[in-house]
Design an enzyme around this catalytic site. Structure first.
Site, short mmCIF file in Angstrom:
data_model
loop_
_atom_site.label_atom_id
_atom_site.label_comp_id
_atom_site.label_asym_id
_atom_site.label_seq_id
_atom_site.Cartn_x
_atom_site.Cartn_y
_atom_site.Cartn_z
N GLU A 80 52.33 12.22 24.16
CA GLU A 80 52.59 11.55 22.87
C GLU A 80 51.90 10.18 22.83
O GLU A 80 51.36 9.78 21.81
CB GLU A 80 54.09 11.38 22.64
CG GLU A 80 54.81 12.68 22.29
CD GLU A 80 54.16 13.40 21.12
OE1 GLU A 80 53.93 12.75 20.06
OE2 GLU A 80 53.85 14.60 21.26
N SER B 169 36.77 14.33 38.36
CA SER B 169 36.61 15.33 37.30
C SER B 169 35.81 16.57 37.71
O SER B 169 36.12 17.65 37.24
CB SER B 169 35.96 14.70 36.07
OG SER B 169 36.61 13.52 35.71
N HIS C 259 44.43 22.41 27.38
CA HIS C 259 43.69 22.00 28.58
C HIS C 259 43.87 20.50 28.80
O HIS C 259 44.12 20.04 29.90
CB HIS C 259 42.22 22.35 28.45
CG HIS C 259 41.37 21.63 29.45
ND1 HIS C 259 41.39 21.93 30.80
CD2 HIS C 259 40.50 20.60 29.31
CE1 HIS C 259 40.56 21.12 31.44
NE2 HIS C 259 40.01 20.30 30.57
N SER C 260 43.73 19.73 27.74
CA SER C 260 43.89 18.27 27.79
C SER C 260 44.14 17.80 26.37
O SER C 260 44.18 18.61 25.44
CB SER C 260 42.63 17.61 28.34
OG SER C 260 41.59 17.66 27.37
#
Lengths: 471, 362
Positions: A148, A234, A363-364
């Protein structure tokens, strides 16, 4: 390993001796470029001699090995290859692309949170079970609030582990604090279990001056040497061969510890997956490879990722013991990881665990998964196959958890996380000098110059730069 | 060639040893014992010393166990054991990744890539992982103990895949160091420095010199500092900068130029990243001319970085444009190698090193 080497060497030289194949097995010829031109050739017989004497030198070592005695009796029923003996057959039979039965999935708890009778599992005490559940609940609250926060624009990016709380927490609970963890990026629960505070999570997401990573990477790229948890990066699967090296180091140090590394289903398609498993197997490194098969690599379903029976069958291809486990069953995950860890350390070998699960979240925060999968598929897994609810039922059935405990843990977690976020948001970013430090152990001249140049610029035109960075 | 190589020997005035053969004479010079060694033997000696002085150091890669395809790792497995010196599967990304893991745990991992032409599968691990390991973790972790050795450069018959000079790719990566020795004595000292440097280092060894270069090499443990260029020949009319095997060629060009009365200052850069700008700058401010030479193709080669930097710092002192004498912009050819290479003739004919009437641009 030394014994294996000399045995295979014996086989090689036995083969060479018996079948007169010495020519084939000599290494590539790297004779040096002649230093003389054609016109000099006639007068350089001395040089030629030195070249030939060099050649003899380079094969001297091989000749030494030739003297190794071996006593291989040739068995007419088997064929002797460098890799060892293999039986032969006159029946032309191809190994099928998959076996008729998929590898079954190890589980202990049924969907209602009841232990399946006659299950093999390692018992979990009340204390441990409650701790595990609290962490799973905290992880859920953390994921929700940080997600959020990103939506509100307070942090730039976030990745949740919704649906994978059992893998996150139960695996961490099964390890020792000395085991070195090399994560992918969907396992923050491991760090949470080990004692990384909610404030520390928030600091990294905001990249403030208290961030241990010094604000250099995107949110969720946590790392903590105090917790034996390597920093998230990453690129996918790069941690796998590194885990083999870490495990090898632990073996050499004779530590009662192993490397534990995580990867998703998508990551197993990377070359580094192959590299990592092969190296761990050949070099006999104590590594537990945990693959979270959650069905999706961003928008790519597993049917577009591989044609094998998932990942568990790949273990045998590398000579690695493997198991498929229900990743949404905290007790099964706990038992499997605990056993794998013991095997890895005791037997100094890698172990592969494929934990079947589902990625409930996107996923993100840069992804909207409703664009490529059915909303009711997501709902189904979220509601009916929820690992947190399943484990909760078991803990509650044992009388170890109540409704009151539930609301307390959730409201506490919520409060703490909100406080942590509010604090992290207010604090300054790291000082500007941290842009230039740690590229090397000591700042080289070019960076000193660049730092001076940038400082001058920022002092001259502060309005062009974001506030909150001490110069 | 023999007389050339004897010039590299600073301390001893011994005549150059017969090229191509490895002599085992030992000569004392003051308190220092030296031995006539070729490049692979000097590297080998450095590795022996590295493993001897740090029990937590490892050497591995393809075929290193039996001594390596270039014999650089001879005797190591026998002496230090197969747990510390071992063969790996044929997988460069695995070799470097595994090395990073070992180094991250505080060990020294000296990995071998069989030939620099094959380093690319490991590029992700080197650029995205090794180079950023310390920075991205806020200095909580580092893989400084990692050293990646790879034979590079022309060998006479190597073609596309046994001759490449890939240093430029790596010089563009903050966080690693790139080191290239010119001779056996330099190689031993630079390799020991690289292994002991607390940063990941890519160490390119000129494979042509493995057997060809022979030099008196001190037998003791010594280190040559990184990021310090060396003026190996003093002069006043023009500065020449190079590294590795190319310095032999450039030395010849200097000799030719001197016959025409041009005094040449020859600099061995040694470390390309981070590179010693100060030494080159001071030299060019003195001479007013710069010629850079490397085997790698000219476009995007490291010579461009040196040229741009010197232009920025020495513009008003330059009497001529900076010259680059480099490989052609082609894959490294086999039968055309003598035409591809930046030979001494090309250097001599370049605008900087010759009289205005015969200028060529290579």
């Amino acid at each position: 390993m030394a014994i294996w080497f000399s045995r295979s060497r014996n086989i090689v030289f036995s083969l060479r001796h018996n079948l007169n194949l010495s020519g084939i097995l000599i290494k590539r010829d790297y004779s040096p470029r002649p230093a003389f031109t054609n016109s000099q050739l006639s007068s350089k017989s001395v040089c030629l001699d030195s070249f030939t004497s060099l050649r003899h030198e380079s094969t001297a070592v091989e000749k030494q090995l030739d003297l190794v005695q071996q006593s291989d009796e040739e068995d007419p029923q088997e064929l002797n290859f460098p890799g060892g003996k293999v039986g032969y057959t006159s029946e032309m039979k191809f190994i099928p692309e998959s076996s008729s039965l998929r590898v079954p999935c190890y589980r202990v708890l049924d969907e209602d949170g009841r232990i399946i009778s006659n299950s093999d599992y390692i018992p979990v005490s009340e204390k441990l079970a409650v701790r595990m559940y609290e962490h799973m609940a905290t992880l859920q609250v953390m994921d929700h609030i940080f997600y959020e926060a990103q939506r509100q624009g307070r942090i730039s990016f976030f990745i949740t582990a919704v649906g994978e709380e059992a893998i996150n927490i139960a695996s961490a609970a099964a390890l020792s604090p000395d085991d070195v963890v090399l994560p992918q990026y969907r396992e923050p629960g491991v760090l949470l279990w080990r004692g990384f505070t909610l404030q520390e999570f928030a600091n990294q997401c905001f990249g403030n001056k208290a961030d241990r990573g010094k604000g250099r990477q995107m949110p969720v790229h946590y790392g903590s040497n105090r917790h034996n948890h390597f920093t998230v990066s990453s690129p996918i699967a790069t941690q796998l061969p590194q885990a083999a090296g870490v495990g090898y180091s632990l073996k050499m140090e004779k530590k009662n510890a192993c490397a534990v590394t995580f990867i998703g289903d998508g990551g197993t398609s990377e070359g580094d997956f192959h590299a990592g498993l092969n190296f761990a197997a050949v070099l006999e490194a104590p590594v537990v490879f945990i693959c979270r098969n959650n069905g999706w690599a961003i928008s790519t379903h597993i049917s577009e990722q591989f044609r094998s029976d998932g990942i568990v069958v790949k273990g045998q291809a590398y000579g690695i013991r493997s198991i498929r486990v229900d990743g949404n069953d905290a007790l099964a995950v706990y038992s499997a990881v605990r056993s794998a860890r013991e095997m890895a350390v005791k037997e100094q070998r890698p172990v592969l665990i494929e934990a079947m699960t589902y990625r409930v979240g996107h996923h993100s925060t840069s992804d909207d998964s409703t664009k490529y999968r059915a909303a009711d598929e997501i709902q189904y897994w979220k509601m009916s196959r929820n690992p947190v609810n399943r484990f909760r039922k078991w803990v509650e059935d044992n009388g170890w958890w109540s409704e009151e405990d539930e609301s307390k843990i959730r409201s506490n977690a919520r409060k703490q996380i909100l406080q942590a976020i509010q604090a992290a948001e207010k604090w300054d970013k790291p000082p500007l000098t941290e842009l230039f430090s740690d590229v090397y152990d000591v700042k080289p001249k070019n960076l000193e110059e660049q730092e001076l140049g940038l400082k001058e610029l920022v002092e001259k035109r502060p309005q062009d730069y974001p506030p909150g960075f001490q110069i | 060639m023999a007389s050339l190589l004897s010039r590299f020997c600073r301390k001893l005035a011994l005549p150059g040893s017969a090229h191509g053969s490895r002599m085992t004479s030992t000569t004392a010079c003051g308190s220092e014992t030296v031995k006539s060694l070729n490049l692979y033997s000097a590297i080998n000696q450095a590795l022996h010393i590295a493993l001897e002085t740090d029990p937590r150091s490892y050497v591995f890669g393809e075929d290193v166990g039996f001594g390596g395809v270039f014999r650089c790792t001879t005797g190591l497995a026998e002496r230090f054991g197969k747990n510390r010196v071992f063969n790996t599967p044929l997988c460069e990304q695995g070799i470097v990744g595994f090395g990073i893991g070992l180094a991250a745990m505080g060990n020294r991992a000296v990995v071998e890539i069989q030939v620099a032409d094959y380093i690319y599968p490991a590029f992700d691990q080197i650029v995205n992982e090794a180079a950023k390991f310390r920075y991205r973790s806020g200095n909580q972790f580092n893989c400084g103990g990692l050293t990646i050795r790879a034979p590079y450069g022309a060998v006479g018959h190597g073609g596309h895949y046994h001759s490449q000079s890939p240093e430029a790719f790596f010089c563009h990566v903050p966080g690693i160091k790139v080191v290239i020795p010119r001779s056996p004595r330099e190689a031993k000292g630079l390799l020991l420095s690289s292994i002991r440097d607390p940063n990941p280092v890519v160490f390119f060894e000129p494979k042509w010199l493995y057997r060809q270069a022979v030099e008196e090499v001190p037998e003791h443990d010594y280190m040559i500092p990184l990021s310090q260029a060396e003026i190996i020949r003093e002069g006043s009319d023009i500065t020449l900068v190079g590294w590795g095997a190319q310095l032999t060629v450039m030395e010849q060009a200097c000799l030719d130029a001197e016959k025409e009365g041009i005094s040449c200052e020859l600099i061995d850069l040694k470390t390309l990243l981070p590179w010693d700008k100060e030494t080159v700058e001071a030299s060019v401010k003195k001479t007013g001319r710069l010629l850079i030479s490397h085997e790698a193709p000219i476009t995007g080669g490291f010579g461009a970085e040196i040229s741009a930097t010197i232009l920025e710092r020495c513009f008003l002192k330059l009497e001529a444009p900076v010259s680059r004498v480099c490989g052609l912009d082609t894959p490294f050819p086999l039968v055309f190698e003598p035409f591809y290479m930046p030979t001494k003739n090309k250097a001599s004919s370049s605008s900087s090193l010759s009289s205005p009437s015969k200028t060529h641009i290579f």
